[in-house]
Design an enzyme around this catalytic site. Structure first.
Site, PDB file in Angstrom:
ATOM      1  CD  GLU A  46      34.937  58.193  18.483  1.00  0.00           C
ATOM      2  OE1 GLU A  46      33.806  57.805  18.112  1.00  0.00           O
ATOM      3  OE2 GLU A  46      36.007  57.761  18.011  1.00  0.00           O
ATOM      4  CB  CYS A  55      43.148  62.036  21.351  1.00  0.00           C
ATOM      5  SG  CYS A  55      42.984  62.285  19.585  1.00  0.00           S
ATOM      6  CD  GLU A  57      46.961  59.617  22.457  1.00  0.00           C
ATOM      7  OE1 GLU A  57      45.745  59.885  22.389  1.00  0.00           O
ATOM      8  OE2 GLU A  57      47.540  58.869  21.648  1.00  0.00           O
ATOM      9  CB  CYS A  88      46.677  62.516  16.240  1.00  0.00           C
ATOM     10  SG  CYS A  88      46.103  63.704  17.461  1.00  0.00           S
TER      11      CYS A  88
HETATM   12  N1  THU Z   1      42.449  58.461  18.932  1.00  0.00           N
HETATM   13  C1  THU Z   1      43.010  58.608  20.165  1.00  0.00           C
HETATM   14  O1  THU Z   1      42.308  58.793  21.155  1.00  0.00           O
HETATM   15  N2  THU Z   1      44.354  58.555  20.262  1.00  0.00           N
HETATM   16  C2  THU Z   1      45.201  58.238  19.245  1.00  0.00           C
HETATM   17  O2  THU Z   1      46.417  58.172  19.445  1.00  0.00           O
HETATM   18  C3  THU Z   1      44.665  57.985  17.909  1.00  0.00           C
HETATM   19  C4  THU Z   1      43.237  58.325  17.725  1.00  0.00           C
HETATM   20  C5  THU Z   1      40.985  58.433  18.821  1.00  0.00           C
HETATM   21  C6  THU Z   1      40.337  59.623  18.233  1.00  0.00           C
HETATM   22  C7  THU Z   1      39.039  59.017  17.719  1.00  0.00           C
HETATM   23  O3  THU Z   1      38.119  58.938  18.783  1.00  0.00           O
HETATM   24  C8  THU Z   1      39.411  57.626  17.318  1.00  0.00           C
HETATM   25  O4  THU Z   1      40.618  57.324  18.021  1.00  0.00           O
HETATM   26  C9  THU Z   1      39.616  57.411  15.841  1.00  0.00           C
HETATM   27  O5  THU Z   1      40.548  58.263  15.315  1.00  0.00           O
END
Ligand code: THU
Length: 133
Positions: A46, A55, A57, A88
């Site tokens: 983040e 993310c 992934e 997402c």
């Molecule tokens: N996030 C991911 O890394 N992967 C996902 O499949 C869903 C969301 C992260 C993004 C952000 O840092 C946190 O989860 C909240 O959305």
């Protein structure tokens, strides 16, 4: 089915511990297996801007591509939520760029797991852009 991915799920759980998620407190870990058998892990990273967040992934995808691997067999995704965590839309698109047939393994802490082919989560990824046909 799930048994085939136990090693990937374990690697994703380990990667989740590395998540940098001070804003959402939602930790995500992934493990991506290439067709050649290599495993690349990822976590969410983040940022204070929020928008620059990456993310888990995409972290794994970027690691794999930058090491010369472009064909993916499966990705396992785990999170600190206790529930399964579907990728997402942006991550679905990025995965589909490389391997529409890959397995997306969504695993929860309690052992629940669902496995989808990526094309079920992101259908018709490569539609022709020519709308006149
Ligand atoms: N996030 C991911 O890394 N992967 C996902 O499949 C869903 C969301 C992260 C993004 C952000 O840092 C946190 O989860 C909240 O959305």
């Amino acid at each position: 089915m799930k048994e085939r991915y136990e090693d990937l799920i374990a690697a994703a759980k380990e990667a989740m511990e590395k998540a940098y998620a001070p804003y959402s407190n939602f930790k995500v870990g992934t493990a991506l297996r290439t067709s050649s058998g290599r495993i690349f892990t990822g976590c969410n990273v983040e940022n204070a801007s929020y928008g620059a967040t990456v993310c888990a992934e995409r972290t794994a995808v970027v690691k794999a591509i930058s090491e010369g691997e472009h064909d993916f067999e499966a990705i396992a995704v785990v999170s600190s939520s206790g529930r399964i965590t579907p990728p997402c839309g942006l991550c679905r698109q990025v995965l589909a760029e490389f391997s529409e047939d890959m397995a997306v393994v969504l695993a929860a802490e309690n052992g629940d797991a669902k496995v989808y082919p990526l094309y079920a989560l992101f259908p018709e990824a490569k539609l022709p852009l020519d709308t006149e046909k």
